[in-house]
Structures are given as structure tokens and as C-alpha cells.
Design a protein around this motif. Structure first.
Motif, mmCIF file in Angstrom:
data_model
loop_
_atom_site.group_PDB
_atom_site.id
_atom_site.type_symbol
_atom_site.label_atom_id
_atom_site.label_comp_id
_atom_site.label_asym_id
_atom_site.label_seq_id
_atom_site.Cartn_x
_atom_site.Cartn_y
_atom_site.Cartn_z
ATOM 1 N N ILE A 7 0.845 -1.183 0.000
ATOM 2 C CA ILE A 7 0.000 0.000 0.000
ATOM 3 C C ILE A 7 0.885 1.238 0.000
ATOM 4 C CG2 ILE A 7 -1.759 1.276 1.278
ATOM 5 C CD1 ILE A 7 -2.665 -1.425 2.436
ATOM 6 N N SER A 8 0.677 2.106 -0.977
ATOM 7 C CA SER A 8 1.473 3.333 -1.068
ATOM 8 C C SER A 8 1.068 4.294 0.047
ATOM 9 C CB SER A 8 1.265 4.009 -2.421
ATOM 10 O OG SER A 8 -0.030 4.601 -2.465
ATOM 11 N N GLU A 9 1.846 5.338 0.218
ATOM 12 C CA GLU A 9 1.557 6.337 1.248
ATOM 13 C C GLU A 9 0.184 6.984 1.035
ATOM 14 O OE1 GLU A 9 3.860 10.225 2.987
ATOM 15 O OE2 GLU A 9 5.059 8.634 2.072
ATOM 16 N N ALA A 10 -0.120 7.341 -0.203
ATOM 17 C CA ALA A 10 -1.418 7.955 -0.511
ATOM 18 C C ALA A 10 -2.555 6.955 -0.298
ATOM 19 C CB ALA A 10 -1.429 8.481 -1.940
ATOM 20 N N GLU A 11 -2.358 5.712 -0.708
ATOM 21 C CA GLU A 11 -3.379 4.690 -0.526
ATOM 22 C C GLU A 11 -3.618 4.421 0.959
ATOM 23 O OE1 GLU A 11 -2.531 2.229 -4.669
ATOM 24 O OE2 GLU A 11 -1.514 1.629 -2.821
ATOM 25 N N TRP A 12 -2.569 4.538 1.754
ATOM 26 C CA TRP A 12 -2.687 4.333 3.202
ATOM 27 C C TRP A 12 -3.690 5.335 3.784
ATOM 28 C CZ3 TRP A 12 -0.186 0.449 5.963
ATOM 29 C CH2 TRP A 12 -0.356 0.480 7.341
ATOM 30 N N ILE A 13 -3.652 6.566 3.294
ATOM 31 C CA ILE A 13 -4.568 7.613 3.764
ATOM 32 C C ILE A 13 -6.018 7.228 3.436
ATOM 33 C CG2 ILE A 13 -5.243 10.033 3.435
ATOM 34 C CD1 ILE A 13 -2.185 10.565 2.955
ATOM 35 N N VAL A 14 -6.237 6.688 2.258
ATOM 36 C CA VAL A 14 -7.571 6.231 1.876
ATOM 37 C C VAL A 14 -7.991 5.057 2.773
ATOM 38 C CG1 VAL A 14 -8.935 5.169 0.018
ATOM 39 C CG2 VAL A 14 -7.345 7.040 -0.499
ATOM 40 N N MET A 15 -7.057 4.135 3.014
ATOM 41 C CA MET A 15 -7.359 2.992 3.870
ATOM 42 C C MET A 15 -7.739 3.433 5.281
ATOM 43 S SD MET A 15 -7.318 0.121 2.213
ATOM 44 C CE MET A 15 -7.314 -1.039 3.583
ATOM 45 N N GLU A 16 -7.096 4.469 5.783
ATOM 46 C CA GLU A 16 -7.415 4.964 7.135
ATOM 47 C C GLU A 16 -8.889 5.348 7.230
ATOM 48 O OE1 GLU A 16 -5.793 4.952 9.917
ATOM 49 O OE2 GLU A 16 -3.697 4.762 9.363
ATOM 50 N N VAL A 17 -9.421 5.966 6.187
ATOM 51 C CA VAL A 17 -10.838 6.334 6.168
ATOM 52 C C VAL A 17 -11.699 5.076 6.220
ATOM 53 C CG1 VAL A 17 -12.681 7.428 4.813
ATOM 54 C CG2 VAL A 17 -10.416 8.498 4.951
ATOM 55 N N VAL A 18 -11.355 4.091 5.422
ATOM 56 C CA VAL A 18 -12.145 2.856 5.365
ATOM 57 C C VAL A 18 -12.001 2.068 6.668
ATOM 58 C CG1 VAL A 18 -12.563 0.712 4.078
ATOM 59 C CG2 VAL A 18 -11.895 2.796 2.848
ATOM 60 N N TRP A 19 -10.797 2.023 7.233
ATOM 61 C CA TRP A 19 -10.624 1.320 8.515
ATOM 62 C C TRP A 19 -11.459 1.960 9.623
ATOM 63 C CZ3 TRP A 19 -4.786 1.280 7.305
ATOM 64 C CH2 TRP A 19 -4.424 0.068 6.688
#
Length: 102
Positions: A7-19
Motif C-alpha cells: 500500500i502506497s503512502e497515498a493509498e494508506w490515507i484512503v485505507m485509514e478512512v475505510v478502517w
């Protein structure tokens, strides 16, 4: 753990929302991130598609609305990133890391 998605740094930010809140719609993710990160709607939706391809997210379509949920837990990803960092930077052993922190 080796089959965890990268997971890239930017994708991690999106994942944080979903988590934090799932299932979540694409619109909800866009609303949470667009003003904060000044990302365009399409950029966020592209990252959601990439995360599905990487098997980090799952989705359920109800009509034209897509609901996203994590396919991997935050804890799994944190452990995987920690191991990756330890391997890459400290040869897989924690002792040099601990010495560096001291």
C-alpha cells in the motif's frame, strides 16, 4: 503476512478512512479526503480501484452505489510495514533499530 498488499503512502490515507468507518461509500471517502488533501474526486476513486485490485479492499455494489470495506486489518498492515522496514533498513534484526532509537 507475505501476501499482504503493498500500500502506497497515498493509498494508506484512503485505507485509514475505510478502517475507521466501514462499509463506506466512495462519496463518503471523497468528502472526507477532498478538502483535507485537496485531491480530486477522480484521484480518490482511482485509489479505491487500485486498492481493490491489490486486494486491500472489498466492495459491494447496490445499484450505482459502491460500499467499500477493508479486506485486511490495519494491524496486519502495520505489522507487515514494520517487518518490511526492519528488513530493508536494518537487515531484519531489531537490535540496530533499538540502538538507533537510543
Amino acid at each position: 503476512m507475505s501476501n499482504l498488499p503493498k500500500i502506497s503512502e497515498a493509498e494508506w490515507i484512503v485505507m485509514e478512512v475505510v478502517w475507521r468507518k466501514h462499509p463506506v461509500t466512495a462519496l463518503e471517502v471523497v468528502q472526507q479526503l477532498a478538502s483535507h488533501k485537496q485531491w480530486q474526486d477522480q484521484t480518490i476513486r482511482t485509489m479505491l480501484r487500485r486498492l481493490i485490485r491489490k486486494k486491500a479492499l472489498t466492495y459491494k455494489a447496490e445499484g450505482k452505489v459502491y460500499y467499500y470495506a477493508p479486506a485486511v486489518s490495519r494491524e496486519q498492515c502495520v505489522r507487515g510495514e514494520s517487518r518490511s522496514f526492519l528488513e530493508r533498513v536494518f537487515g531484519g534484526t531489531a537490535q540496530p533499530l533499538l540502538l538507533q532509537l537510543m
